[in-house]
Design an enzyme around this catalytic site. Structure first.
Site, PDB file in Angstrom:
ATOM      1  N   LYS A 126       6.718 -15.323 -14.173  1.00 22.27           N
ATOM      2  CA  LYS A 126       7.480 -15.987 -15.208  1.00 22.27           C
ATOM      3  C   LYS A 126       6.822 -17.685 -15.197  1.00 22.27           C
ATOM      4  CE  LYS A 126      10.058 -13.473 -18.157  1.00 22.27           C
ATOM      5  NZ  LYS A 126       9.526 -12.075 -19.087  1.00 22.27           N
ATOM      6  N   ASP A 166       7.078 -12.998 -24.219  1.00 22.58           N
ATOM      7  CA  ASP A 166       8.147 -13.461 -23.522  1.00 22.58           C
ATOM      8  C   ASP A 166       8.580 -13.293 -25.476  1.00 22.58           C
ATOM      9  OD1 ASP A 166      10.168 -11.731 -21.546  1.00 22.58           O
ATOM     10  OD2 ASP A 166      11.124 -13.495 -22.635  1.00 22.58           O
TER      11      ASP A 166
HETATM   12  N1  GLU Z   1       8.134 -10.773 -20.845  1.00 24.06           N
HETATM   13  C1  GLU Z   1       7.929  -9.094 -20.431  1.00 24.06           C
HETATM   14  C2  GLU Z   1       9.411  -8.507 -19.668  1.00 24.06           C
HETATM   15  O1  GLU Z   1      10.178  -9.928 -19.892  1.00 24.06           O
HETATM   16  C3  GLU Z   1       6.907  -8.391 -20.131  1.00 24.06           C
HETATM   17  C4  GLU Z   1       6.069  -9.111 -19.445  1.00 24.06           C
HETATM   18  C5  GLU Z   1       4.444  -8.278 -19.150  1.00 24.06           C
HETATM   19  O2  GLU Z   1       4.410  -7.505 -20.190  1.00 24.06           O
HETATM   20  O3  GLU Z   1       4.238  -9.340 -18.631  1.00 24.06           O
HETATM   21  O4  GLU Z   1       8.889  -7.651 -18.679  1.00 24.06           O
END
Ligand code: GLU
Length: 449
Positions: A126, A166
């Site tokens: 992340k 996100d």
């Molecule tokens: N931010 C999204 C999540 O919390 C998507 C992450 C992604 O597609 O890599 O899963």
């Protein structure tokens, strides 16, 4: 409680007392998987749990950018590569002033188990920044994204780490980030980011995937109760991309979303957020950068409750779609007093542990955890990676079919994992156990590091 487990949680509590969100998710996940730890005494010797709570790599970098008046501003950028045992690190970027290492770590830790649950070959990571996109011009957003990528590009790649969106990062930001990556690398590696535009490798259904997937998951839960989705009223928080897709899919299946919320309060629309005009207006509100849900009430003439959350309304289903710790114990108590049966988390960690454990204890209440419910987003990101590496572009129907299938599997794996450990119909523990087991096995088989 298992002594090894207790020692790991205590260690995290002590070491990261200044990162309460991270402590919260570690406690929630690890207490859920206790039966697995009891069944595997060898994990202690391998110190598996202390390895799991320590990100493999953490990058922090300076991001300096110029505003439209020619003044410079400096923010902090992050990319934490939490666990790569199952595949390239995968997870979103969050641009929000609340971002600090504790937020990136809680999101990264959740992502590891969520990604494992999808059954697809993706590790967890992340990133993001404390940059506040609110009220910024398009040119300012572009300059920020370019500067962010100037630092990030060294750490990512289609087989290394694949960021996505996100909160505060959508298709526009991914476009600017990808453009800068391509410029820096001098090659077209579109598998490096997901959530891209359709013209340069984005997958159809990716913008809808988290919200559609959440409603597919809800349908699985309702099927288990022999309760139809048609006619259900749903209260949600948020008004962004995830909420938009929840409204669309719920409407399509005959349910009605009656609330939306923002930092300024919530709106109550008894007719439902259920027309194309309303869906389009949600997109417009988000694009305006005002971050105000009151605009919806003004436009469609419904009630707006300033400074309040929607959790006190009467609805059949509650789906928090906004951000972490949205639902605290007093709200959970209110939901129970209102006779709520279906509590379906959508945002990452939208419930405090206190509220979550309280809800899970209520007889007849069904609680579904975000790491399962919202996994459709990252799952379609993994499908986007597959399409990029094969130089293919699947139809919307193909992607949607796969998404449905993945959501069904996630639900079923969670049900089965809880049953296997004698926990009954427990979707929260089941998701944690199923996600954890695969990561644990891969880590053990890859040796100690
Ligand atoms: N931010 C999204 C999540 O919390 C998507 C992450 C992604 O597609 O890599 O899963």
């Amino acid at each position: 409680m298992n002594a090894y487990l207790t020692s790991v949680i205590d260690n995290v509590k002590k070491k990261y007392a200044n990162q309460p969100e991270f402590v919260q998710t570690v406690e929630e996940v690890l207490t859920s998987v206790e039966p697995v730890i009891n069944a595997h005494p060898e994990y202690e010797k391998l110190d598996l749990l202390n390895r799991m709570v320590e990100p493999e790599r953490q990058f922090t970098f300076r991001v300096c950018w110029m505003d439209d008046q020619g003044n410079y501003h400096t923010n902090t950028g992050y990319r934490f590569q939490f666990n790569g045992a199952l595949g390239p690190y995968k997870g979103g970027l969050r641009f929000h002033p609340s971002v600090y290492p504790g937020i990136i770590k809680f999101l990264g830790f959740e992502q590891v188990f969520k990604n494992s649950l999808t059954g697809l070959p993706i590790g967890g990571g992340k990133g993001g920044s404390d940059f506040d996109p609110r009220g910024k011009s398009d040119a300012e957003i572009m300059r920020f994204c370019q500067s962010f990528m100037n630092a990030l590009y060294r750490y990512i790649g289609p087989d290394i780490d694949v960021p996505a969106g996100d909160i505060g990062v959508g298709g526009r930001e991914i476009g600017y980030l990808f453009g800068q990556y391509r410029r820096l690398k001098g090659s077209f590696e579109n598998g490096v980011l997901t959530g891209k535009g359709e013209t340069y490798g984005g997958s159809l259904i990716r913008p809808e995937a988290t919200g559609f997937g959440a409603v597919y998951y809800l349908t699985e839960v309702l099927n288990h109760e022999n309760d139809p989705i048609a006619g259900k009223t749903i209260a949600i928080s948020g008004f962004g991309n995830v909420s938009w897709a929840v409204c669309r899919k719920a409407t399509e299946l005959g349910a009605k979303v009656v609330t939306l919320s923002g930092p300024d309060g919530y709106i109550y629309d008894p007719d439902g957020v259920n027309t194309q005009e309303k869906f389009d207006y949600m997109v417009e509100m988000r694009a305006s950068g005002r971050d105000k849900v009151q605009d919806y009430a003004d436009k469609f003439g419904c009630q707006f409750f300033p400074g309040e959350k929607p959790w006190g309304v009467k609805a059949d289903v509650m789906m928090p779609c906004a951000t972490q710790n949205d639902v605290t114990l007093p709200w959970a108590e209110k939901m129970v007093a209102n006779g709520l049966k279906y509590y379906i988390e959508v945002a990452n960690m939208p419930t405090t542990n206190e509220a979550l454990f309280y809800l899970m204890k209520q007889p007849g209440m069904i609680v579904a955890p975000s790491k399962a419910v919202n996994a459709g987003g990252v799952a379609v990101s993994a499908l986007e990676m597959s399409q990029n590496s094969e130089r293919l572009h699947w139809t919307a129907e193909e992607v949607d079919q796969q998404l449905k299938h993945i959501m069904h599997n996630i639900y079923q794996m969670s049900v089965d994992a809880a049953a296997e450990y004698g926990l009954g119909y427990n979707l929260v523990a089941g998701a944690n156990i199923a996600g954890f087991k695969k990561v644990a096995t891969a880590m053990v088989e890859q040796g100690v590091f």
